[in-house]
Enzyme design. Structure first.
Site, PDB file in Angstrom:
ATOM      1  N   GLU A  13      17.913  59.764  71.605  1.00  0.00           N
ATOM      2  CA  GLU A  13      17.717  59.920  73.055  1.00  0.00           C
ATOM      3  C   GLU A  13      17.817  61.368  73.514  1.00  0.00           C
ATOM      4  O   GLU A  13      17.082  61.794  74.411  1.00  0.00           O
ATOM      5  CB  GLU A  13      18.737  59.070  73.823  1.00  0.00           C
TER       6      GLU A  13
ATOM      7  N   GLY B  62      17.650  52.438  71.692  1.00  0.00           N
ATOM      8  CA  GLY B  62      18.004  51.095  72.141  1.00  0.00           C
ATOM      9  C   GLY B  62      17.984  50.077  71.011  1.00  0.00           C
ATOM     10  O   GLY B  62      18.726  49.084  71.046  1.00  0.00           O
TER      11      GLY B  62
ATOM     12  N   GLU C 195      21.230  50.298  69.474  1.00  0.00           N
ATOM     13  CA  GLU C 195      22.231  49.766  70.420  1.00  0.00           C
ATOM     14  C   GLU C 195      22.241  48.240  70.378  1.00  0.00           C
ATOM     15  O   GLU C 195      23.298  47.612  70.411  1.00  0.00           O
ATOM     16  CB  GLU C 195      21.946  50.300  71.831  1.00  0.00           C
TER      17      GLU C 195
ATOM     18  N   ALA D 194      14.153  51.905  73.481  1.00  0.00           N
ATOM     19  CA  ALA D 194      13.685  51.411  74.776  1.00  0.00           C
ATOM     20  C   ALA D 194      12.213  51.789  74.908  1.00  0.00           C
ATOM     21  O   ALA D 194      11.713  52.635  74.160  1.00  0.00           O
ATOM     22  CB  ALA D 194      14.506  52.064  75.886  1.00  0.00           C
TER      23      ALA D 194
HETATM   24  N1  3HC Z   1       8.480  53.346  73.569  1.00  0.00           N
HETATM   25  C1  3HC Z   1       7.157  53.189  73.784  1.00  0.00           C
HETATM   26  N2  3HC Z   1       6.225  53.540  72.891  1.00  0.00           N
HETATM   27  C2  3HC Z   1       6.649  54.075  71.750  1.00  0.00           C
HETATM   28  C3  3HC Z   1       8.005  54.287  71.452  1.00  0.00           C
HETATM   29  C4  3HC Z   1       8.941  53.892  72.433  1.00  0.00           C
HETATM   30  N3  3HC Z   1      10.265  54.044  72.244  1.00  0.00           N
HETATM   31  N4  3HC Z   1       8.106  54.838  70.244  1.00  0.00           N
HETATM   32  C5  3HC Z   1       6.866  54.975  69.783  1.00  0.00           C
HETATM   33  N5  3HC Z   1       5.984  54.521  70.683  1.00  0.00           N
HETATM   34  C6  3HC Z   1       4.522  54.447  70.557  1.00  0.00           C
HETATM   35  C7  3HC Z   1       3.917  55.830  70.436  1.00  0.00           C
HETATM   36  O1  3HC Z   1       3.712  56.409  71.719  1.00  0.00           O
HETATM   37  C8  3HC Z   1       2.629  55.524  69.714  1.00  0.00           C
HETATM   38  O2  3HC Z   1       1.746  54.996  70.663  1.00  0.00           O
HETATM   39  P1  3HC Z   1       0.171  55.208  70.506  1.00  0.00           P
HETATM   40  O3  3HC Z   1      -0.192  54.561  69.220  1.00  0.00           O
HETATM   41  O4  3HC Z   1      -0.376  54.586  71.724  1.00  0.00           O
HETATM   42  O5  3HC Z   1       0.001  56.691  70.474  1.00  0.00           O
HETATM   43  C9  3HC Z   1       3.029  54.380  68.776  1.00  0.00           C
HETATM   44  O6  3HC Z   1       4.223  53.833  69.324  1.00  0.00           O
HETATM   45  C10 3HC Z   1       3.325  54.821  67.357  1.00  0.00           C
HETATM   46  O7  3HC Z   1       4.241  55.898  67.409  1.00  0.00           O
HETATM   47  P2  3HC Z   1       4.108  57.159  66.430  1.00  0.00           P
HETATM   48  O8  3HC Z   1       2.701  57.640  66.410  1.00  0.00           O
HETATM   49  O9  3HC Z   1       5.168  58.107  66.817  1.00  0.00           O
HETATM   50  O10 3HC Z   1       4.424  56.455  65.038  1.00  0.00           O
HETATM   51  P3  3HC Z   1       5.240  57.015  63.806  1.00  0.00           P
HETATM   52  O11 3HC Z   1       5.178  55.974  62.782  1.00  0.00           O
HETATM   53  O12 3HC Z   1       4.821  58.401  63.491  1.00  0.00           O
HETATM   54  O13 3HC Z   1       6.758  57.137  64.320  1.00  0.00           O
HETATM   55  C11 3HC Z   1       8.757  56.412  65.406  1.00  0.00           C
HETATM   56  C12 3HC Z   1       7.456  55.990  64.694  1.00  0.00           C
HETATM   57  C13 3HC Z   1       9.689  57.151  64.421  1.00  0.00           C
HETATM   58  C14 3HC Z   1       9.434  55.182  65.913  1.00  0.00           C
HETATM   59  C15 3HC Z   1       8.420  57.378  66.566  1.00  0.00           C
HETATM   60  O14 3HC Z   1       7.423  56.788  67.363  1.00  0.00           O
HETATM   61  C16 3HC Z   1       9.563  57.719  67.464  1.00  0.00           C
HETATM   62  O15 3HC Z   1      10.353  58.587  67.151  1.00  0.00           O
HETATM   63  N6  3HC Z   1       9.664  57.050  68.612  1.00  0.00           N
HETATM   64  C17 3HC Z   1      10.635  57.331  69.618  1.00  0.00           C
HETATM   65  C18 3HC Z   1      11.983  56.783  69.245  1.00  0.00           C
HETATM   66  C19 3HC Z   1      12.966  57.033  70.338  1.00  0.00           C
HETATM   67  O16 3HC Z   1      13.078  58.118  70.864  1.00  0.00           O
HETATM   68  N7  3HC Z   1      13.719  56.011  70.702  1.00  0.00           N
HETATM   69  C20 3HC Z   1      14.668  56.120  71.740  1.00  0.00           C
HETATM   70  C21 3HC Z   1      14.014  55.723  73.013  1.00  0.00           C
HETATM   71  S1  3HC Z   1      15.040  56.019  74.386  1.00  0.00           S
HETATM   72  C22 3HC Z   1      16.108  54.712  74.400  1.00  0.00           C
HETATM   73  O17 3HC Z   1      16.102  53.911  73.520  1.00  0.00           O
HETATM   74  C23 3HC Z   1      17.011  54.670  75.589  1.00  0.00           C
HETATM   75  C24 3HC Z   1      18.131  53.694  75.394  1.00  0.00           C
HETATM   76  O18 3HC Z   1      19.252  54.378  74.932  1.00  0.00           O
HETATM   77  C25 3HC Z   1      18.489  53.022  76.708  1.00  0.00           C
END
Ligand code: 3HC
Ligand code: NAI
Length: 695
Positions: A123, A100, A103, A61
């Site tokens: 998450e 997400g 999911e 998400a």
């Molecule tokens: N939403 C918004 N922005 C995101 C994002 C997300 N889920 N994941 C990454 N980004 C952004 C980062 O903030 C960063 O932005 P910037 O360039 O402006 O700083 C850019 O994407 C690149 O991210 P990274 O520097 O972290 O890139 P990497 O290649 O090192 O890592 C990744 C990529 C493994 C995808 C890492 O970004 C990550 O772990 N992201 C979070 C994943 C996550 O937690 N997903 C679950 C979200 S919660 C959810 O899905 C709720 C649902 O259940 C309803």
């Protein structure tokens, strides 16, 4: 277009395009919703493939939308829409299929996956739980214990493991585009007329009767204080008890509670700050210098750890020691660290052997450092020793090589002034053990060139570390804050607390380890030497607690001598009985009548001192923003991540309350508890540290 539709015969190919990680922002959710509706309405479409452009299938998400009002269609409805599609939907997965994103994939009827993909539900590390059906659908695809493990730890799994568990239906061949493999799969489904069973219609795998209780008991130890892991267990348990719709409703309820929690806000602050930290106006448009080979001088605790960190990320290292025996010892230490990495499954035996023979050289001749792009000095913490090393580096290093010192406290500007190229000098303050700890302080001197700073940040990225920019002062960001809270806690001990109670109260607050226990691990002599160095300039108004000095004088330097604040044997360290007597003698000498110090006061002192020094550091420009202090304390000092770092925690607590604590404590020691001007100003204005973070 966030989601575009193309046709391949009778198959609709939906492509998500929302760089950088295809997060499921509103436009993507709406795009998927509309595209599924369009494919369903079009009689010439017989199946649907969902794929993504760029580096990954949606990685989750959109975190930046959290805390804002949600806009329809929300993700759970989109996943339901995909699952309920009357035509088979195949997901083509590559990159990091997280949260997400996974999911959405589980809502599809078939999953085809690239061999290099990683799949997970992280998450929990953001203080929430999978809120779009993940807790209900994952245990319908894989065994419940594995689903529970993935959801409570947030750790992703490989494509091969996902295939073995049944999370994905097929893995594409190496070199084959996963979208092609998914299309081929969809064509086969169309040809056979097969309609695969939706995930939600499958039964949940049976779970061992005590699975949930055992997991809760384990989490009570490993995830103390955190809300999300236990809520994850509740949600997965609901999947085993309730029909899909009711389970989804329970998941939604739990998700909503976590979304409102302070812990969610703190963990998202930590996530975003760790990405913001490298974004500095002074580095905009500045590129790093080349970084292909590094040199290290000094192969003790730190030098060896830095060498191991570099080798583990594929950077060749030449390490210089002061004698053949010391060089051989350094090689042995590094070998031990790589062996540890093999044991932990981080490195294979073949690569270990190759790194030690081809990528790692040790010796005593500085001339060998002539080709290094960057050299880290990690010799004894003595200005004279470091000056000598820098003179030798100045003589042999190529023009443009970055010359870095790993000093903990010494003046980087003074050191830079001793060489002919001060613009190439900076501090790279690694933390022990350097091949494990994530933090790197990049200490920028008066003369340090911006591209040398950029090279420090590039090195951190290469090593998988988080770099924080710090200015020059005694202790930079982290050790300066540490000194401040140690003084505040020593004050609590003089007032009547035992160091062991202080440690316990702060572990209860969420610190990874109590400060006195940490001192034992690092070696009490390090801080002792530093206190001796600072003694001549110590302000006469400072109350100096000397019980740590007494311990050191008795030869108790912590773990390395078997005794410090604690006695270190084979098992868990136990309190050293000598400590209470030493402290009691100091109280008597100072005429202090000990009083009980409640845990709440210990924590208040720790927080107030940490935040106050953090504010001073930001006010002086040593840290550019409060978030730099947070990232430092989270990654180098075991501050609880679910509290977001001290400055975020202060915002959440209220700055006026922290200031009031400081003013009250000033009644006991007015010199120690002087409020930082920045804290004073913000508390007066009703401001927050976050207002200074920008972005
Ligand atoms: N939403 C918004 N922005 C995101 C994002 C997300 N889920 N994941 C990454 N980004 C952004 C980062 O903030 C960063 O932005 P910037 O360039 O402006 O700083 C850019 O994407 C690149 O991210 P990274 O520097 O972290 O890139 P990497 O290649 O090192 O890592 C990744 C990529 C493994 C995808 C890492 O970004 C990550 O772990 N992201 C979070 C994943 C996550 O937690 N997903 C679950 C979200 S919660 C959810 O899905 C709720 C649902 O259940 C309803
Ligand atoms: P250490 O005593 O373990 O290692 C120092 C090494 O430098 C020794 O192996 C010594 O033989 C070698 N050495 C000394 N003079 C030399 C010279 N002229 N040429 C080549 N090698 C030489 O010390 P440690 O703990 O590794 O600390 C090194 C530096 O890192 C210090 O500045 C320290 O303040 C800093 N530091 C230490 C941390 C820690 O937790 N130990 C954490 C962060 C920084």
């Amino acid at each position: 277009m966030a989601v575009s539709i193309a046709r391949d015969g009778d198959i609709a190919l939906l492509t998500v395009d929302n760089p950088p990680v295809n997060a499921l922002s509103h436009a993507v959710r709406q795009g998927l919703w509309d595209a599924i509706a369009a494919a369903e309405a079009d009689d010439t479409v017989r199946a649907v493939v969902i794929r993504a452009t760029g580096r990954t299938f949606p990685a989750g998400a959109d975190i930046r939308e959290f805390g804002k009002p949600s806009v329809d269609p929300w993700l759970p409805a989109v996943v339901d829409r995909i699952e309920g599609c009357a035509k088979p939907v195949v997901a083509a997965l590559h990159g990091q299929i997280l949260g997400g994103g996974l999911e959405v994939a589980m809502g599809a009827h078939v999953r085809v996956c690239d061999p290099g993909a990683r799949l997970g539900l992280p998450e929990v590390s953001l203080g929430i739980l999978p809120g779009a059906g993940g807790t209900q659908r994952l245990p319908r695809l894989i065994p419940v214990d594995r689903a529970l493990d993935m959801i409570t730890t947030g750790k992703p799994i490989s494509a091969a493991e996902a295939r073995a568990l049944g999370l994905v239906d097929a893995v594409s061949e190496p070199g084959e585009a996963v979208a092609d493999a998914a299309l081929a799969h969809a064509r086969r489904l169309v040809a056979d007329g097969t309609v695969p069973r939706p995930t939600g219609a499958r039964p949940v795998h049976p779970a061992a009767p005590d699975l949930f209780e055992t997991t809760r008991a384990a989490l009570a130890r490993t995830a103390k204080g955190r809300l999300a892991p236990l809520a994850c267990v509740d949600a997965v348990e609901a999947a085993t008890r309730l029909p899909l719709r009711e389970g989804l409703a329970e998941e939604r309820r739990l998700f909503g509670t976590l979304m409102e929690s302070d812990q969610r806000a703190a963990l998202i602050h930590a996530f975003l700050s760790e990405r913001q930290v490298a974004k500095l106006p002074e580095l905009e448009g500045v590129t790093s210098r080349p970084l292909e080979r590094i040199g290290i001088v000094g192969g003790g605790t730190m030098g060896a750890g830095i060498a191991a960190a570099a080798l583990l990320s594929g950077l060749p290292v030449h390490l210089v020691e002061r004698g053949d025996d010391a060089a051989a010892r350094a090689r042995e230490t590094v070998t031990g660290m790589l062996d540890g990495a093999v044991k932990r499954g981080k490195l294979d035996a073949e690569t270990r052997a190759m790194l030690l023979s081809d990528a790692f050289a040790t010796g005593t001749d500085y001339a060998a450092l002539g080709t290094a792009d960057l050299v880290v000095e990690a010799v004894f913490e003595s200005m004279d020793a470091k000056r000598e090393v820098f003179a030798a580096l100045d003589a042999v290093c190529k023009p443009g090589a970055v010359l870095a010192t790993n000093t903990s406290y010494l003046d980087v500007d003074a050191l830079a002034a001793t060489v002919s190229r001060p613009g190439d000098v900076l501090g790279l303050h690694f933390f022990s053990p350097a091949h494990v700890m994530r933090l790197l302080e990049v200490v920028v001197g008066r003369e340090t060139a911006p591209d040398a700073v950029a090279t420090g940040f590039a090195l951190a990225k290469r090593l998988g570390k988080v770099a924080v920019r710090a200015g020059v002062c005694d202790g930079f960001i982290g050790n300066r804050v540490l000194s401040a809270y140690r003084k505040a806690l020593d004050g609590a001990v003089l007032a009547g607390a035992s160091p062991f109670n202080v440690d316990r109260a702060l572990v209860d607050f969420g610190l990874a380890m109590g400060p006195y226990a940490v001192g034992d691990l690092s070696g009490l002599d390090i801080a002792w030497a530093n206190r001796k160095r600072l003694a001549p300039t110590r302000d006469p108004r400072e109350t100096y607690a000397d019980f740590s000095d007494r311990l050191c004088e008795a030869g108790h330097l912590g773990r390395k001598t078997g005794r410090g604040f604690y006695v270190h044997g084979d098992g868990k360290p136990v309190p050293n009985p000598e400590v209470e007597a030493i402290v009691a003698a100091e109280r008597a000498a100072k005429g202090i009548a000990p009083r009980p110090v409640p845990d709440a006061e210990i924590v208040a002192r720790f927080v107030a001192a940490t935040v106050n020094e953090g504010a001073r550091i930001v006010g002086e420009g040593i840290a550019r923003r409060p978030l730099d202090v947070d990232v430092t304390m989270l990654n180098g000092y075991g501050f609880p991540r679910w509290r977001g770092g001290p400055m975020h925690h202060a915002d959440a607590t209220g700055l006026a309350r922290i200031l009031a604590d400081i003013e009250r404590l000033a009644g006991e020691d007015a010199f120690l508890w002087r409020p930082a001007p920045l804290l004073h100003r913000l508390a007066g204005e009703g401001g927050r540290f976050a207002d200074l973070d920008g972005g």
